[in-house]
Design an enzyme around this catalytic site. Structure first.
Site, PDB file in Angstrom:
ATOM      1  N   HIS A 135      -8.953  10.262   2.913  1.00 58.85           N
ATOM      2  CA  HIS A 135      -8.607   9.158   2.014  1.00 58.85           C
ATOM      3  C   HIS A 135      -8.900   9.595   0.587  1.00 58.85           C
ATOM      4  CE1 HIS A 135      -8.301   5.253   0.178  1.00 58.85           C
ATOM      5  NE2 HIS A 135      -7.868   4.755   1.319  1.00 58.85           N
ATOM      6  N   ARG A 164      -0.891   9.181   8.683  1.00 59.54           N
ATOM      7  CA  ARG A 164      -0.878   7.756   9.039  1.00 59.54           C
ATOM      8  C   ARG A 164      -0.504   6.900   7.840  1.00 59.54           C
ATOM      9  NH1 ARG A 164      -5.078   3.419   8.953  1.00 59.54           N
ATOM     10  NH2 ARG A 164      -6.114   4.854   7.534  1.00 59.54           N
ATOM     11  N   HIS A 166     -11.292  10.337   6.683  1.00 55.09           N
ATOM     12  CA  HIS A 166     -11.105   8.894   6.847  1.00 55.09           C
ATOM     13  C   HIS A 166     -10.616   8.497   8.231  1.00 55.09           C
ATOM     14  CE1 HIS A 166     -10.403   4.804   5.651  1.00 55.09           C
ATOM     15  NE2 HIS A 166      -9.103   4.882   5.833  1.00 55.09           N
ATOM     16  N   ARG A 219      -1.133   9.520   1.302  1.00 58.05           N
ATOM     17  CA  ARG A 219      -2.539   9.875   1.072  1.00 58.05           C
ATOM     18  C   ARG A 219      -2.790  11.377   0.968  1.00 58.05           C
ATOM     19  NH1 ARG A 219      -5.465   5.476   5.060  1.00 58.05           N
ATOM     20  NH2 ARG A 219      -4.976   3.749   3.689  1.00 58.05           N
ATOM     21  N   GLU A 229       0.852  -1.199   0.000  1.00 59.65           N
ATOM     22  CA  GLU A 229       0.000   0.000   0.000  1.00 59.65           C
ATOM     23  C   GLU A 229       0.882   1.242   0.000  1.00 59.65           C
ATOM     24  OE1 GLU A 229      -3.206   0.020   2.819  1.00 59.65           O
ATOM     25  OE2 GLU A 229      -3.819  -2.009   2.328  1.00 59.65           O
TER      26      GLU A 229
HETATM   27  C1  FAD Z   1     -13.913   2.079   5.466  1.00 64.68           C
HETATM   28  C2  FAD Z   1     -12.667   1.990   6.305  1.00 64.68           C
HETATM   29  C3  FAD Z   1     -11.637   1.149   5.920  1.00 64.68           C
HETATM   30  C4  FAD Z   1     -10.479   1.047   6.706  1.00 64.68           C
HETATM   31  N1  FAD Z   1      -9.497   0.173   6.339  1.00 64.68           N
HETATM   32  C5  FAD Z   1      -8.419   0.016   7.147  1.00 64.68           C
HETATM   33  C6  FAD Z   1      -7.435  -0.968   6.863  1.00 64.68           C
HETATM   34  O1  FAD Z   1      -7.541  -1.701   5.913  1.00 64.68           O
HETATM   35  N2  FAD Z   1      -6.375  -1.062   7.714  1.00 64.68           N
HETATM   36  C7  FAD Z   1      -6.218  -0.261   8.811  1.00 64.68           C
HETATM   37  O2  FAD Z   1      -5.239  -0.405   9.545  1.00 64.68           O
HETATM   38  N3  FAD Z   1      -7.161   0.660   9.104  1.00 64.68           N
HETATM   39  C8  FAD Z   1      -8.240   0.810   8.318  1.00 64.68           C
HETATM   40  N4  FAD Z   1      -9.193   1.745   8.637  1.00 64.68           N
HETATM   41  C9  FAD Z   1      -9.073   2.468   9.912  1.00 64.68           C
HETATM   42  C10 FAD Z   1      -9.406   1.515  11.046  1.00 64.68           C
HETATM   43  O3  FAD Z   1     -10.485   0.695  10.643  1.00 64.68           O
HETATM   44  C11 FAD Z   1      -9.788   2.240  12.322  1.00 64.68           C
HETATM   45  O4  FAD Z   1      -8.862   3.238  12.618  1.00 64.68           O
HETATM   46  C12 FAD Z   1      -9.849   1.271  13.494  1.00 64.68           C
HETATM   47  O5  FAD Z   1     -10.673   0.184  13.167  1.00 64.68           O
HETATM   48  C13 FAD Z   1     -10.361   1.972  14.744  1.00 64.68           C
HETATM   49  O6  FAD Z   1     -10.595   0.992  15.717  1.00 64.68           O
HETATM   50  P1  FAD Z   1     -11.167   1.432  17.133  1.00 64.68           P
HETATM   51  O7  FAD Z   1     -11.307   0.184  17.912  1.00 64.68           O
HETATM   52  O8  FAD Z   1     -10.321   2.503  17.685  1.00 64.68           O
HETATM   53  O9  FAD Z   1     -12.581   2.102  16.814  1.00 64.68           O
HETATM   54  P2  FAD Z   1     -13.882   1.507  16.087  1.00 64.68           P
HETATM   55  O10 FAD Z   1     -13.593   0.268  15.351  1.00 64.68           O
HETATM   56  O11 FAD Z   1     -14.514   2.610  15.317  1.00 64.68           O
HETATM   57  O12 FAD Z   1     -14.821   1.118  17.311  1.00 64.68           O
HETATM   58  C14 FAD Z   1     -15.359   2.111  18.138  1.00 64.68           C
HETATM   59  C15 FAD Z   1     -16.326   1.463  19.100  1.00 64.68           C
HETATM   60  O13 FAD Z   1     -16.715   2.420  20.071  1.00 64.68           O
HETATM   61  C16 FAD Z   1     -18.112   2.366  20.282  1.00 64.68           C
HETATM   62  N5  FAD Z   1     -18.558   3.686  20.749  1.00 64.68           N
HETATM   63  C17 FAD Z   1     -18.333   4.894  20.206  1.00 64.68           C
HETATM   64  N6  FAD Z   1     -18.899   5.859  20.943  1.00 64.68           N
HETATM   65  C18 FAD Z   1     -19.507   5.249  21.978  1.00 64.68           C
HETATM   66  C19 FAD Z   1     -20.283   5.708  23.082  1.00 64.68           C
HETATM   67  N7  FAD Z   1     -20.566   7.001  23.273  1.00 64.68           N
HETATM   68  N8  FAD Z   1     -20.765   4.781  23.950  1.00 64.68           N
HETATM   69  C20 FAD Z   1     -20.536   3.453  23.784  1.00 64.68           C
HETATM   70  N9  FAD Z   1     -19.798   2.971  22.751  1.00 64.68           N
HETATM   71  C21 FAD Z   1     -19.291   3.858  21.867  1.00 64.68           C
HETATM   72  C22 FAD Z   1     -18.678   1.975  18.928  1.00 64.68           C
HETATM   73  O14 FAD Z   1     -19.967   1.420  19.085  1.00 64.68           O
HETATM   74  C23 FAD Z   1     -17.620   0.967  18.471  1.00 64.68           C
HETATM   75  O15 FAD Z   1     -17.908  -0.294  19.025  1.00 64.68           O
HETATM   76  C24 FAD Z   1     -10.349   1.846   7.863  1.00 64.68           C
HETATM   77  C25 FAD Z   1     -11.381   2.706   8.231  1.00 64.68           C
HETATM   78  C26 FAD Z   1     -12.537   2.780   7.468  1.00 64.68           C
HETATM   79  C27 FAD Z   1     -13.628   3.705   7.891  1.00 64.68           C
END
Ligand code: FAD
Length: 544
Positions: free
Chosen positions: A247, A389, A354, A293, A131
């Protein structure tokens, strides 16, 4: 000037003697990769509750496509991965945090395999994709372009087998409860059970990002900045809030929700072209379509302004169509849904918000400045990404720092358990008589304004206009007491929009994802440093 954004401590009324109280050892707010990984480890030390504000599969993690970056092959090294991460981060990444990320990453990916994650293989080895910004093919993936889904399912299965972990879906965290700068738990709302108080000896914030601040976004609907906003209200320091990554390639079909076309597609050889089929990235960067990006996003924006168009195109017609469909089944299907046959047609794309690089400031174990509050994943800023990032580093960050946070918290529980006190706390918010604004309208207007004024390209005039607008809305929205998640989310979005605007106006240079047309150069002499924000004891926003 003091503002309601800075003086409001809690968004809701509560009284610990009246609301139901739930006790646990560890409260994890968020069920994406960071929260789930933290919960699995924390269960070694005690009872864990995980909060998810909607369903388990509504998170950026579940939506992730491309994969997880880790130096696993013999032709690669942690040093090379670190070098790429720091280079793309434009000298703002913390070398020590990056070292932790790349060195501990491979073991986390191997652990996923041991837990039964069906990562794609080529021969007997893990298949690795390339990538943008990476000097080697080091991105492991699952189901072609369904890495996130496999990751959530794997972590959920492991968590589900552990009796010490309880997952509360549809449970919205409104605010962190603190006393004397110690975090004690959270006030939550559940449509069936109403307000509840969940008390814990350690709280992990893993609520993800804030893409819903922008009209154009790849993010899940749950990404409404709740974690950053509640941490700010609780007195946590936030860092690098100006660093929002856009993105370059989101499917652009007018009227349809934006959907990401993974960077891995360009990694497989797709070209970025104008409507008449002209490649334009070769003239802009030596890595052409695989430039970082921010460079690609700005190039697309410039091309659209120059030609008066709304999008550019991904061209995959020269690639093996069958192989493409096998590698990217979900993307191929999505295109087909809109009548785009990737063997014949160009794929219309444009940039979208993104990833939130900034967030709650943490050190190497995910500790924040608020005692007994840890943060990991996209809500946090461990300074691994610097000013930009590197692709596929964030799922890795969630795994590595989710684990570190839980280990640190576990040690803390063992060595210094919280005193068991029957605390009586109550909060009553003053009601105001101000005119009601139409909240859905505020939210839509905020998203458009952020895209226009605080997007890929910024300048002082637009940022000051944005600040005026957000402070105006704040006077009408921040003094309200809502009794639904939509209202609290809107208050959180406004709070964090203001922080992003203030940070973006503060950094008088361009670096990585933060581009200022009025300060187009990078200024290493003055700005090789982070922007920190917190509210002071007398209710002011301090930026330094
Ligand atoms: C379409 C897309 C594709 C991506 N592809 C990649 C990839 O291929 N590789 C990579 O490294 N990164 C990728 N990313 C980025 C990556 O997915 C995210 O940065 C990462 O998954 C974030 O994980 P997290 O656990 O911090 O948050 P999230 O996975 O967003 O989880 C957040 C959690 O918090 C909960 N939450 C939020 N607010 C509250 C609240 N007030 N009360 C209770 N619960 C709450 C939500 O319900 C959820 O369960 C991508 C992002 C997107 C949008």
């Amino acid at each position: 000037m003091s503002h309601l954004y800075d003086s409001r401590r809690y968004l809701t009324d509560f009284d610990t003697r009246r609301a139901p109280n739930i006790m646990t050892d560890v409260l994890v707010i968020g069920g994406g990769v960071a929260g789930l990984r933290a919960a699995i480890e924390a269960a070694q030390y005690g009872e864990v509750i995980v909060l998810v504000k909607s369903q388990m599969h509504e998170s950026n993690t579940a939506w992730a496509q491309g994969g997880i970056a880790a130096a696993l092959s013999e032709n690669d090294s942690c040093e090379a991965h670190a070098e790429d991460t720091l280079r793309v981060g434009c000298d703002l990444g913390d070398p020590e945090a990056v070292r932790v990320l790349v060195q501990e990453g491979p073991a986390c990916v191997e652990e996923l395999s041991r837990w039964g994650a069906r990562l794609d293989r080529s021969g007997g080895d893990l298949a690795t994709g390339r990538e943008g910004g990476h000097s080697a093919a080091r991105v492991v993936h699952a189901g072609g372009d369904a890495t996130g889904l496999e990751l959530v399912d794997t972590l959920l299965r492991v968590a589900g087998q552990n009796e010490r972990i309880r997952i509360f879906e549809q449970c919205f965290a409104i605010d962190l409860i603190t006393q004397d700068s110690v975090c004690l738990g959270a006030i939550t709302f559940h449509p069936k059970y109403g307000h509840q108080l969940i008390w814990a000896q350690g709280v992990v914030l893993a609520t993800g990002g804030c893409g819903q601040l922008y009209r154009e976004t790849t993010n899940a609907p749950s990404c409404t900045a709740d974690g950053q906003a509640m941490a700010y209200r609780a007195g946590a320091v936030l860092a690098d809030m100006e660093m929002v990554q856009f993105h370059p390639t989101t499917l652009y079909v007018a009227g349809a929700a934006r959907a990401l076309i993974s960077e891995a597609v360009r990694g497989e050889g797709a070209y970025l072209v104008t409507r008449d089929g002209r490649r334009f990235m070769q003239d802009i960067h030596s890595q052409a379509e695989l430039a970082p990006r921010d460079v690609v996003s700005r190039a697309i924006r410039a091309e659209n302004i120059r030609c008066g168009t709304t999008c550019v195109y991904l061209d995959v017609r020269h690639l093996d169509g069958e192989r493409f469909r096998r590698r990217f089944p979900r993307i191929s299907e999505l295109c087909l849904k809109f009548g785009i046959d990737i063997r014949r047609d160009l794929i219309p794309v444009r940039p979208s918000a993104h990833y939130m690089i900034g967030g709650v400031k943490t050190e190497l174990h995910g500790r924040t400045n608020v005692d007994r509050l840890w943060a990991c994943g996209e809500v946090a800023c461990a300074a691994v990404h610097g000013a930009n990032r590197l692709a596929s580093n964030s799922l890795l960050e969630g795994l590595v720092f989710g684990l570190r946070v839980a280990r640190d918290l576990g040690q803390r529980l063992v060595s210094a358990p919280a005193p068991e006190s029957a605390l009586h706390l109550q909060n009553r918010v003053e009601r105001s008589e101000r005119t009601e604004l139409d909240i859905p309208d505020v939210r839509n207007s905020l998203r458009s304004m952020m895209w226009r004024n605080v997007g890929i390209e910024r300048n002082a005039d637009r940022l000051e206009e944005a600040l005026e607008i957000v402070e105006f809305w704040g006077r009408y929205v921040m003094d309200k007491v809502f009794d639904d998640c939509y209202g609290w989310e809107t208050q959180n979005l406004l709070t964090v929009a203001r922080l992003i605007i203030r940070a973006a106006n503060h950094r008088h240079e361009s670096r990585g994802v933060h581009y200022r047309s009025d300060h187009p150069e990078t200024d290493p002499q003055n700005w090789n440093r982070h922007v920190h924000m917190r509210k002071t004891a007398d209710g002011r926003l301090q930026v330094d």
